[in-house]
Write a protein that holds these residues in place. Structure first.
Motif, PDB file in Angstrom:
ATOM      1  N   GLN A 156      38.214  59.923  41.695  1.00  0.00           N
ATOM      2  CA  GLN A 156      36.930  59.208  41.637  1.00  0.00           C
ATOM      3  C   GLN A 156      36.649  58.623  40.253  1.00  0.00           C
ATOM      4  O   GLN A 156      36.118  57.519  40.146  1.00  0.00           O
ATOM      5  N   ASN A 157      36.953  59.367  39.211  1.00  0.00           N
ATOM      6  CA  ASN A 157      36.706  58.856  37.857  1.00  0.00           C
ATOM      7  C   ASN A 157      37.559  57.617  37.567  1.00  0.00           C
ATOM      8  O   ASN A 157      37.092  56.674  36.925  1.00  0.00           O
ATOM      9  N   THR A 158      38.782  57.624  38.061  1.00  0.00           N
ATOM     10  CA  THR A 158      39.653  56.455  37.903  1.00  0.00           C
ATOM     11  C   THR A 158      39.060  55.265  38.649  1.00  0.00           C
ATOM     12  O   THR A 158      39.046  54.140  38.131  1.00  0.00           O
ATOM     13  N   LEU A 159      38.562  55.514  39.853  1.00  0.00           N
ATOM     14  CA  LEU A 159      37.945  54.436  40.636  1.00  0.00           C
ATOM     15  C   LEU A 159      36.712  53.876  39.931  1.00  0.00           C
ATOM     16  O   LEU A 159      36.521  52.657  39.891  1.00  0.00           O
ATOM     17  N   LYS A 160      35.901  54.760  39.381  1.00  0.00           N
ATOM     18  CA  LYS A 160      34.703  54.307  38.666  1.00  0.00           C
ATOM     19  C   LYS A 160      35.092  53.464  37.456  1.00  0.00           C
ATOM     20  O   LYS A 160      34.467  52.432  37.175  1.00  0.00           O
ATOM     21  N   THR A 161      36.136  53.906  36.753  1.00  0.00           N
ATOM     22  CA  THR A 161      36.619  53.147  35.601  1.00  0.00           C
ATOM     23  C   THR A 161      37.141  51.780  36.036  1.00  0.00           C
ATOM     24  O   THR A 161      36.832  50.762  35.408  1.00  0.00           O
ATOM     25  N   ARG A 162      37.891  51.749  37.125  1.00  0.00           N
ATOM     26  CA  ARG A 162      38.407  50.470  37.623  1.00  0.00           C
ATOM     27  C   ARG A 162      37.282  49.547  38.062  1.00  0.00           C
ATOM     28  O   ARG A 162      37.351  48.340  37.841  1.00  0.00           O
ATOM     29  N   LEU A 163      36.254  50.095  38.688  1.00  0.00           N
ATOM     30  CA  LEU A 163      35.110  49.264  39.083  1.00  0.00           C
ATOM     31  C   LEU A 163      34.411  48.699  37.855  1.00  0.00           C
ATOM     32  O   LEU A 163      34.079  47.510  37.806  1.00  0.00           O
ATOM     33  N   ARG A 164      34.195  49.542  36.859  1.00  0.00           N
ATOM     34  CA  ARG A 164      33.532  49.098  35.634  1.00  0.00           C
ATOM     35  C   ARG A 164      34.357  48.026  34.924  1.00  0.00           C
ATOM     36  O   ARG A 164      33.842  46.968  34.555  1.00  0.00           O
ATOM     37  N   ARG A 165      35.647  48.274  34.769  1.00  0.00           N
ATOM     38  CA  ARG A 165      36.522  47.298  34.115  1.00  0.00           C
ATOM     39  C   ARG A 165      36.670  46.026  34.955  1.00  0.00           C
ATOM     40  O   ARG A 165      36.735  44.926  34.413  1.00  0.00           O
ATOM     41  N   GLY A 166      36.734  46.212  36.265  1.00  0.00           N
ATOM     42  CA  GLY A 166      36.832  45.058  37.156  1.00  0.00           C
ATOM     43  C   GLY A 166      35.606  44.166  37.063  1.00  0.00           C
ATOM     44  O   GLY A 166      35.723  42.939  37.009  1.00  0.00           O
ATOM     45  N   ARG A 167      34.429  44.778  37.026  1.00  0.00           N
ATOM     46  CA  ARG A 167      33.183  43.998  36.870  1.00  0.00           C
ATOM     47  C   ARG A 167      33.170  43.278  35.524  1.00  0.00           C
ATOM     48  O   ARG A 167      32.762  42.118  35.431  1.00  0.00           O
TER      49      ARG A 167
END
Length: 182
Positions: A156-167
């Motif tokens: 989940q933390n990786t996904l949150k990081t990817r969402l943040r970086r993706g945005r």
């Protein structure tokens, strides 16, 4: 088993598959397109996914979430295509297709335009795959972080990081105007 016994099972199996196709067909094609950036190839992948579903009908009662199951199959098929020599020849070196493109928007792009802003859709398609998949699943498919974790098998933390970086990348892409042009 006789043919009489198989007929009801076959009809039941076909009805189940038809229901899956009606419920997930368009969404899976858009998901596949977000990986492959080729509408025709995306449709082929989805047809293959539904063939796999049909062949695995005997385990349908064991499936907890059809959505997660069918999305996982689709994502895996897309990744297989991207690893194949077809992707290296066509997706990465699509010079021939640039000359063959028409002025009409592709069906996939027209569909995304109806759902939102064309510039945003093009910008999402221009992101690296790891950010594109998380943005697509979260915002276009309305999956939660826990659902994405189960589907992608990513922390989940990786996904949150990817969402943040993706945005963040998405914002930078829109500012620069570096968007995917088909």
């Amino acid at each position: 088993m006789t043919d009489e016994n198989n007929l009801p099972l076959k009809i039941q199996k076909e009805a189940w598959l038809e229901n899956l196709m009606d419920q997930y067909g368009d969404r899976l094609t858009k998901l596949a397109y977000s990986y492959l950036k080729d509408w025709g190839r995306s449709q082929e992948v989805v047809q293959d996914v539904f063939l796999t579903c049909y062949q695995q009908y005997d385990i349908y009662e064991e499936i907890n979430s059809y959505k997660a199951w069918i999305y996982r199959i689709t994502i895996n098929r897309c990744k297989d295509v991207l690893k194949s020599s077809w992707a290296k020849r066509v997706v990465l070196n699509n010079q021939l297709f640039q000359y063959m493109q028409t002025k009409e928007p592709a069906p996939d792009l027209a569909s995304l335009q109806r759902e939102g802003d064309e510039e945003l859709a093009n910008s999402v398609l221009s992101l690296p795959i790891k950010y594109r998949e998380t943005i697509h699943l979260h915002y276009y498919e309305d999956l939660s972080i826990p659902e994405m974790e189960a589907l992608l098998k990513i922390n989940q933390n990786t996904l949150k990081t990817r969402l943040r970086r993706g945005r963040k990348l998405l914002g930078e892409t829109i500012k620069r105007g570096d968007v995917y042009e088909g």
